[in-house]
Design an enzyme around this catalytic site. Structure first.
Site, PDB file in Angstrom:
ATOM      1  N   SER A 276      37.531  39.468 -48.176  1.00  0.00           N
ATOM      2  CA  SER A 276      38.693  39.296 -47.878  1.00  0.00           C
ATOM      3  C   SER A 276      39.214  37.723 -47.888  1.00  0.00           C
ATOM      4  O   SER A 276      38.623  37.061 -47.689  1.00  0.00           O
ATOM      5  CB  SER A 276      39.021  39.879 -46.667  1.00  0.00           C
ATOM      6  OG  SER A 276      40.407  39.248 -45.746  1.00  0.00           O
ATOM      7  N   LYS A 282      34.701  40.515 -44.001  1.00  0.00           N
ATOM      8  CA  LYS A 282      34.795  41.771 -44.642  1.00  0.00           C
ATOM      9  C   LYS A 282      33.978  41.871 -45.786  1.00  0.00           C
ATOM     10  O   LYS A 282      33.767  41.066 -46.640  1.00  0.00           O
ATOM     11  CB  LYS A 282      36.315  41.770 -45.054  1.00  0.00           C
ATOM     12  CG  LYS A 282      37.495  42.057 -43.915  1.00  0.00           C
ATOM     13  CD  LYS A 282      37.351  43.346 -43.333  1.00  0.00           C
ATOM     14  CE  LYS A 282      37.710  44.447 -44.044  1.00  0.00           C
ATOM     15  NZ  LYS A 282      39.345  44.427 -44.115  1.00  0.00           N
ATOM     16  N   GLU A 289      36.762  52.583 -53.622  1.00  0.00           N
ATOM     17  CA  GLU A 289      38.170  52.683 -53.597  1.00  0.00           C
ATOM     18  C   GLU A 289      38.967  52.762 -55.126  1.00  0.00           C
ATOM     19  O   GLU A 289      39.806  53.745 -55.186  1.00  0.00           O
ATOM     20  CB  GLU A 289      38.833  51.474 -52.934  1.00  0.00           C
ATOM     21  CG  GLU A 289      38.431  51.490 -51.226  1.00  0.00           C
ATOM     22  CD  GLU A 289      39.036  50.245 -50.896  1.00  0.00           C
ATOM     23  OE1 GLU A 289      39.879  50.237 -50.000  1.00  0.00           O
ATOM     24  OE2 GLU A 289      38.286  49.157 -50.889  1.00  0.00           O
TER      25      GLU A 289
END
Ligand code: ARG
Length: 462
Positions: A276, A282, A289
């Site tokens: 991130s 992260k 995804e």
């Protein structure tokens, strides 16, 4: 140069030309188009419509055009409308007037249908190979992790313990069905439109069976009017791809959940996650995804084409030019996605300890009921009694295995001390010996079947 300029005494409007122009995307068909043209030239030669020398000039010219495409030297002109007119224009430049004989008896209508089919036949072999790589990664992952036990879910609520390898293989079989379905498409895909002319057939005696053999098609389209308008093969392919996309999406979704730190059943190789820009901790499962997200686009391509096809009058209509972009997009999407997913699966590291930590005794409530069934208690009643035990444990704030025998017997005297034997994860899993069940021996058998399926496919090829 227009292929159809004869009846016109005005130039096409420039914006109309841009709208009509398909070369920016159908250039990808160059090899299939040229292969089709070479077969057609042979057909013309065999039917005595062109001399041997003329055929030679055409064939050599077409090969030179192909070389230019292959080497990146083909120069697309602003005036080129589509791949067919561009190839023919270049052929004229290279071999002169004889190029004008190539299109004898042929139309771009049967030409484009033939080229697109040929293209998809070739690409299907690449797709199958990519699919097999993902299947192989799954089979390898199952084989390398024969012992780990994880919670199995229904309604995404913990249900019963299963082997991790069993879960892994549950994603192998949908892909195996996809592979079978891809092969099922082949005979319909390998049906030859060439020789259908614009719609009515041709009058020149070119042997269509011979054309089919030359191009590796299995049969000749039986109706020329249908042949030039039939895009079922693309609709079927997009439908196939959409369903494959759904399977990839579900695999991705399981893994997104399993890699969440709350469960942590598997860890992804950091090469397949992203950080991130704001939150330093992260590691986002972007590859997964995207696998989940791209299924939407695969479905969209199918729906788009079906909508285009619906309501077309018979014969060729320019609407059909809209078949190519969804086809190419679906192909590119899958060819980008499948290799990454195969590597995600190949490099991820399962954590049997984390899976173990997520097991809860309540997942053995069915086994508790079964232990009563073995004492002759009807299942419905046993189910009820085990349910009361779950409730009693919940009230006592303990797990089922820590609930004292007195508490069990307060529910029903048929609960005996041996009930505690069910609290053994390995035994619970090992008991599911039915074919296709989660017992280690059944999963070993399942894996062997998966390997056979992979080997069989490798022998026959697309
Ligand atoms: N570019 C066209 C297509 O992709 C080729 C066929 C054109 N045929 C025609 N009659 N204008 O469909």
């Amino acid at each position: 140069m227009k292929l159809w300029g004869g009846r016109y005494d005005v130039e096409t409007d420039e914006l109309m030309h841009q709208l009509n122009r398909s070369i920016p995307f159908d250039r990808r068909l160059w090899q299939a188009d040229i292969t089709g043209s070479r077969a057609w030239a042979e057909g013309l030669r065999d039917a005595g419509l062109i001399s041997h020398a003329e055929w030679e000039a055409l064939d050599e010219g077409l090969q030179r055009v192909a070389e230019e495409w292959a080497e990146g030297g083909f120069e697309i002109r602003e005036s080129d409308e589509d791949i067919h007119s561009a190839v023919e224009r270049r052929l004229f430049e290279l071999v002169g007037e004889v190029a004008g004989k190539l299109h004898t008896g042929r139309s771009r209508n049967d030409q484009v249908a033939t080229g697109t089919r040929l293209f998809l036949l070739w690409e299907s072999a690449r797709l199958e190979a990519a699919l097999v790589r993902l299947q192989t990664s799954l089979a390898d992952l199952a084989e390398a992790n024969p012992d780990a036990i994880m919670p199995g879910y229904t309604h995404f609520q913990p249900a019963q313990p299963i082997l991790f390898a069993h879960w892994v293989l549950s994603h192998f079989w949908p892909l195996q069905r996809d592979r079978e379905r891809l092969r099922d498409l082949r005979p319909r895909l390998a049906t030859l439109p060439l020789g259908a002319g614009a719609l009515a057939g041709h009058s020149l005696g070119v042997d269509r069976q011979q054309l089919a053999r030359r191009l590796g098609f299995e049969r000749v389209a039986p109706n020329s009017l249908d042949a030039v308008a039939d895009r079922d093969f693309i609709a079927e392919f997009l439908s196939w791809a959409a369903l494959l996309g759904v399977h990839l999406s579900r695999l991705a979704e399981d893994l997104i959940v399993f890699t969440n730190p709350a469960l942590n059943f598997v860890r992804l190789d950091p090469r397949f996650t992203t950080g991130s820009s704001l939150m330093p901790q992260k590691a986002n499962p972007d590859a997964l995804e995207l696998a989940r997200g791209k299924s939407g686009r695969l479905i969209g391509n199918l729906v788009g084409l079906l909508t285009t096809l619906k309501g077309l009058p018979s014969g060729y209509n320019k609407d059909l030019q809209e078949d190519k972009e969804p086809l190419f997009d679906t192909l590119d999407t899958l060819l980008a996605l499948l290799p990454v997913l195969a590597d995600v699966v190949r490099t991820m590291r399962p954590s049997p300890e984390a899976m173990r930590a997520a097991l809860d005794d309540a997942m053995l409530a069915t086994d508790l009921a079964d232990s009563l069934v073995r004492r002759g208690v009807p299942f419905r009643e046993a189910h009820h009694l085990a349910g009361r035990a779950v409730a009693a444990a919940e009230r006592a704030g303990c797990s089922l295995r820590d609930l004292p025998l007195a508490a069990y017997q307060a529910i029903d005297s048929r609960f005996q001390a041996d009930l505690y034997e069910i609290f053994d994860w390995r035994a619970a899993v090992a008991a599911k010996t039915s074919v296709g069940g989660t017992a280690p021996e059944a999963v070993r058998e399942q894996l062997a079947q998966a390997r056979v399926a992979l080997a069989e496919g490798a022998r026959s090829g697309f």
